[in-house]
Design an enzyme around this catalytic site. Structure first.
Site, PDB file in Angstrom:
ATOM      1  N   CYS A  94       0.857  -1.246   0.050  1.00 25.50           N
ATOM      2  CA  CYS A  94       0.072   0.047  -0.076  1.00 25.50           C
ATOM      3  C   CYS A  94       0.941   1.309  -0.059  1.00 25.50           C
ATOM      4  O   CYS A  94       1.691   1.240   0.829  1.00 25.50           O
ATOM      5  CB  CYS A  94      -0.832   0.070   1.216  1.00 25.50           C
ATOM      6  SG  CYS A  94      -1.796   1.386   1.377  1.00 25.50           S
ATOM      7  N   GLU A 124       3.234  -6.080   8.900  1.00 18.92           N
ATOM      8  CA  GLU A 124       3.752  -4.673   8.526  1.00 18.92           C
ATOM      9  C   GLU A 124       5.085  -4.265   9.360  1.00 18.92           C
ATOM     10  O   GLU A 124       5.948  -3.541   8.667  1.00 18.92           O
ATOM     11  CB  GLU A 124       2.361  -3.675   8.511  1.00 18.92           C
ATOM     12  CG  GLU A 124       2.866  -2.373   8.265  1.00 18.92           C
ATOM     13  CD  GLU A 124       1.953  -1.315   8.525  1.00 18.92           C
ATOM     14  OE1 GLU A 124       0.788  -1.424   8.538  1.00 18.92           O
ATOM     15  OE2 GLU A 124       2.321  -0.285   9.248  1.00 18.92           O
ATOM     16  N   ASN A 221      -8.786  -5.631  12.282  1.00 17.49           N
ATOM     17  CA  ASN A 221      -9.241  -4.380  12.224  1.00 17.49           C
ATOM     18  C   ASN A 221     -10.757  -4.622  12.472  1.00 17.49           C
ATOM     19  O   ASN A 221     -11.475  -3.490  12.949  1.00 17.49           O
ATOM     20  CB  ASN A 221      -8.842  -3.653  10.722  1.00 17.49           C
ATOM     21  CG  ASN A 221      -9.541  -4.334   9.755  1.00 17.49           C
ATOM     22  OD1 ASN A 221     -10.706  -4.194   9.526  1.00 17.49           O
ATOM     23  ND2 ASN A 221      -8.788  -5.092   8.836  1.00 17.49           N
TER      24      ASN A 221
HETATM   25  S1  SF4 Z   1      -5.682   0.469   6.009  1.00 16.12           S
HETATM   26 FE1  SF4 Z   1      -3.547  -0.320   5.542  1.00 16.12          FE
HETATM   27  S2  SF4 Z   1      -3.631  -1.194   3.488  1.00 16.12           S
HETATM   28 FE2  SF4 Z   1      -5.702  -0.070   3.789  1.00 16.12          FE
HETATM   29  S3  SF4 Z   1      -5.109   2.099   2.766  1.00 16.12           S
HETATM   30 FE3  SF4 Z   1      -4.658   2.229   5.031  1.00 16.12          FE
HETATM   31  S4  SF4 Z   1      -2.309   1.543   5.051  1.00 16.12           S
HETATM   32 FE4  SF4 Z   1      -3.170   1.083   3.097  1.00 16.12          FE
END
Ligand code: SF4
Length: 283
Positions: A94, A124, A221
């Site tokens: 990302c 990450e 999440n």
């Molecule tokens: S939650 Fe993680 S993968 Fe999604 S936009 Fe944000 S940084 Fe990028």
């Protein structure tokens, strides 16, 4: 019974982009391996597996062909090995994670010890640590700052952490490090996407009596999103799929809401809306 969808829900742009890149490769060039799951959602991973994307935990499991780095990114050693072994790289890191990696690398090159606000075991964070070239550590405990050697300390964050929590951490580290450091820098590398889902869910909670939070139970999440919803006091149902909704869940309700974590695909949300319609819901 009125059914309302949160203003922001489901796949974040980074995950949407990663899935699209892998699908484009599968369509155009065929099978590939992914270094870890492309998204923390069993249905999406199974669907991609059917199309030829095999999940591996380590590069040593890939003999040939193409390999995808996930949206969480990877350390420089992984890229070196992919290049050295002549594998084809599909890099879905990302752009927001990439910025955090660049910060980790630049700050360590400038002579800072880099303290990452995050979980050391998270993929990450593993990548971010690797980009510090051994001059970093990860923790959620501000007292760990006491372990830092050297006069210059830089703070960055795992992207999915809450920005406010990061600044509280920075404040506590500043206090813990008083009198020991010559320079302290803090760089907010959190991603706004997670917070946007929380705020939209909190807003929705003011207009409905119950909220269905859709997502995989192994998605950190989505679990956190369910906690945020529960904390508003609204009736909260954390479900993986539409068939978990029972008519009893809706008894006596006049308005229900739906939201979904950043790793939940649109189809799962559509199926939940269809099930609620079946049980008497209207948009
Ligand atoms: S939650 Fe993680 S993968 Fe999604 S936009 Fe944000 S940084 Fe990028």
């Amino acid at each position: 019974m009125r059914v309302e969808l949160a203003a922001v829900y489901g796949f974040c742009p980074g995950v949407r982009r990663a899935v699209a890149m892998v699908e484009a490769h599968l369509r155009g060039r065929g099978a590939l391996s992914t270094l870890g799951a492309i998204v923390h959602n069993a249905q999406v991973v199974e669907e991609l597996a059917r199309k030829g994307a095999r999940v591996v935990e380590d590069l040593s499991e890939v003999r040939e062909g193409a390999v995808a780095v996930t949206a969480h990114g990877a350390g420089p050693g992984v890229y070196e090995e992919i290049r050295r072994r002549g594998l084809h790289l599909v890099d879905t890191t990302c752009p927001i994670v990439r910025r955090a990696q660049e910060a980790a690398h630049r700050l360590s090159e400038e002579g800072f010890t880099v303290l990452i606000y995050g979980e050391a075991a998270h993929p990450e964070v593993g990548g971010l640590l690797a980009w510090t070239g051994g001059r970093g550590l990860a923790t959620l405990d501000p007292q760990e700052a006491g372990r830092v050697q050297g006069p210059r300390l830089a703070l960055i964050s795992q992207t999915t952490k809450d920005a406010e929590a990061f600044w509280e951490f920075a404040q506590a580290v500043t206090w813990e490090s008083r009198g020991r450091l010559r320079e302290l820098r803090a760089l907010d590398t959190t991603c706004p996407e997670t917070g946007r889902r929380y705020r939209a869910a909190q807003d929705l909670a003011q207009r409905v009596q119950a909220i269905f939070v859709v997502g995989s139970r192994n998605s950190a999440n989505t679990r956190r999103l369910a906690e945020v919803v529960r904390a508003t006091g609204v009736q909260t149902h954390f479900i993986e799929s539409a068939d978990e909704i029972r008519p009893d869940d809706l008894a006596g309700l006049s308005a229900v809401g739906v939201t979904a974590g950043a790793s939940t695909p649109d189809e799962a949300v559509r199926a939940v809306l269809a099930r609620l319609r079946e049980l008497g819901g209207e948009p």
